[in-house]
Motif scaffolding. Structure first.
Motif, PDB file in Angstrom:
ATOM      1  N   PRO A 166       3.354  10.664  -4.288  1.00 19.08           N
ATOM      2  CA  PRO A 166       4.253  11.516  -3.489  1.00 19.08           C
ATOM      3  C   PRO A 166       3.477  12.592  -2.733  1.00 19.08           C
ATOM      4  O   PRO A 166       2.350  12.948  -3.087  1.00 19.08           O
ATOM      5  N   LEU A 167       4.129  13.115  -1.690  1.00 22.87           N
ATOM      6  CA  LEU A 167       3.459  14.099  -0.838  1.00 22.87           C
ATOM      7  C   LEU A 167       3.175  15.391  -1.595  1.00 22.87           C
ATOM      8  O   LEU A 167       2.107  15.986  -1.438  1.00 22.87           O
ATOM      9  N   LEU A 168       4.123  15.850  -2.418  1.00 24.95           N
ATOM     10  CA  LEU A 168       3.903  17.087  -3.169  1.00 24.95           C
ATOM     11  C   LEU A 168       2.769  16.940  -4.168  1.00 24.95           C
ATOM     12  O   LEU A 168       2.020  17.887  -4.421  1.00 24.95           O
ATOM     13  N   GLU A 169       2.623  15.730  -4.721  1.00 20.07           N
ATOM     14  CA  GLU A 169       1.522  15.501  -5.655  1.00 20.07           C
ATOM     15  C   GLU A 169       0.181  15.495  -4.930  1.00 20.07           C
ATOM     16  O   GLU A 169      -0.828  15.981  -5.473  1.00 20.07           O
ATOM     17  N   GLU A 170       0.150  14.967  -3.720  1.00 23.72           N
ATOM     18  CA  GLU A 170      -1.089  15.001  -2.948  1.00 23.72           C
ATOM     19  C   GLU A 170      -1.465  16.427  -2.566  1.00 23.72           C
ATOM     20  O   GLU A 170      -2.653  16.758  -2.466  1.00 23.72           O
TER      21      GLU A 170
ATOM     22  N   ASN B 225       0.814  -1.203   0.000  1.00 19.49           N
ATOM     23  CA  ASN B 225       0.000   0.000   0.000  1.00 19.49           C
ATOM     24  C   ASN B 225       0.851   1.257   0.000  1.00 19.49           C
ATOM     25  O   ASN B 225       0.497   2.259  -0.622  1.00 19.49           O
ATOM     26  N   LEU B 226       1.984   1.233   0.715  1.00 19.82           N
ATOM     27  CA  LEU B 226       2.857   2.406   0.736  1.00 19.82           C
ATOM     28  C   LEU B 226       3.508   2.640  -0.618  1.00 19.82           C
ATOM     29  O   LEU B 226       3.768   3.791  -1.002  1.00 19.82           O
ATOM     30  N   ASP B 227       3.798   1.585  -1.356  1.00 22.97           N
ATOM     31  CA  ASP B 227       4.384   1.756  -2.682  1.00 22.97           C
ATOM     32  C   ASP B 227       3.403   2.377  -3.656  1.00 22.97           C
ATOM     33  O   ASP B 227       3.798   3.086  -4.589  1.00 22.97           O
ATOM     34  N   ASP B 228       2.113   2.122  -3.458  1.00 23.09           N
ATOM     35  CA  ASP B 228       1.107   2.672  -4.356  1.00 23.09           C
ATOM     36  C   ASP B 228       0.717   4.103  -4.011  1.00 23.09           C
ATOM     37  O   ASP B 228      -0.005   4.744  -4.790  1.00 23.09           O
ATOM     38  N   GLU B 229       1.168   4.629  -2.868  1.00 20.54           N
ATOM     39  CA  GLU B 229       0.796   5.980  -2.478  1.00 20.54           C
ATOM     40  C   GLU B 229       1.523   7.003  -3.359  1.00 20.54           C
ATOM     41  O   GLU B 229       2.703   6.853  -3.659  1.00 20.54           O
TER      42      GLU B 229
END
Length: 279
Positions: free
Chosen positions: A106-110, A100-104
């Motif tokens: 990036p923070l800047l994109e969120e 699940n963490l690999d599919d998250e």
């Protein structure tokens, strides 16, 4: 009170082998003379556990342990502890946490922060003579302007002036001022577009403050109080005014016929920031 030796059985459990053994502990009343041992009932009678229900030597504790647990520890009911075979209780609903963490994203994109677009917007303003492309600033954002304003305040801090609150406050007031002037001059009734907003005006002003940030860095190497720093500051003010007026007119949907009207309030705003840098 006479000293008397008292003996009472004690049950010792061994976790490795589920058996018990009896042994006798001698205890005299002199260890605690205030305790009337003659009047105290035996330990097993106080626990209300008959000795006949306890297993004999070599027996298991399976018969006595559940009764004692259920009677004196009710919150352990239904729990069977076996140290030899530890169990694993997975958290329901998590699944494979690593996958699940690999599919998250990036923070800047969120956070909807496009660093590439911010860099292209900043580079488009750096050339003082080349016409800026208004299409790059069609998508307004405040991430780049906040970074530019903080850089301006940081260079002022290197000059010995703590102006973080002043820079952010003046930029906010200047955004309202330019939006008020531009909304009257570039209104839809005068042939402009109706999508010009305060958010876009603040974004354009913040990116145009990049020249003031460069001037703040250059002023660290210029003598204070001389005519040279005033001349350099005027050059950066004209540079910022040219770029900001061009972007404001293009974002409002007007041609260059209204550019002179927008350039005057822009000149006043950047002149104010240049005086902040000089003095």
């Amino acid at each position: 009170m006479a000293n008397k030796d008292l003996t009472f059985p004690q049950v010792v459990f061994n976790p490795s082998t589920p058996t018990y053994r009896r042994h006798t502990i001698a205890w005299t009343s002199t260890s605690n003379p205030l305790l009337p041992l003659d009047d105290e009932p035996p330990l097993l009678d106080e626990l209300d556990t008959p000795t006949e229900s306890l297993p004999r030597r070599g027996g298991t504790v399976a018969a006595a342990a559940p009764a004692m647990v259920n009677r004196y520890l009710p919150f352990f009911q239904g729990v069977v502890l076996n140290p030899s075979t530890p169990t694993h209780h997975p958290i329901p609903g998590n699944g494979n946490v690593a996958a699940n963490l690999d599919d998250e994203p990036p923070l800047l994109e969120e956070l909807d922060i496009d660093t590439g677009l911010i860099w292209r917007k900043a580079v488009s303003i750096l050339h003082p003579l080349r016409s800026v492309d208004p299409s790059l600033h069609a998508d307004a954002d405040l991430s780049g302007p906040v970074l530019i304003l903080l850089s301006l305040a940081l260079f002022q801090l290197m000059a010995g002036k703590l102006h973080f609150g002043i820079v952010l406050g003046w930029a906010t007031a200047a955004s309202f001022f330019l939006y008020f002037i531009s909304s009257m001059l570039l209104s839809p009734g005068r042939g402009g577009r109706g999508d010009f907003s305060l958010y876009r005006c603040a974004s354009l002003l913040g990116y145009c403050m990049l020249s003031m940030t460069i001037f703040s860095a250059v002023s660290l190497f210029l003598p204070r109080g001389g005519g040279l720093i005033f001349a350099v500051g005027m050059g950066f003010v004209l540079w910022s005014t040219r770029v900001c007026s061009r972007l404001l007119v293009a974002s409002g949907g007007h041609g260059d016929e209204h550019r002179g009207l927008i350039a005057y309030p822009c000149f006043l705003v950047f002149m104010l920031f240049s005086l902040l840098v000089i003095f």
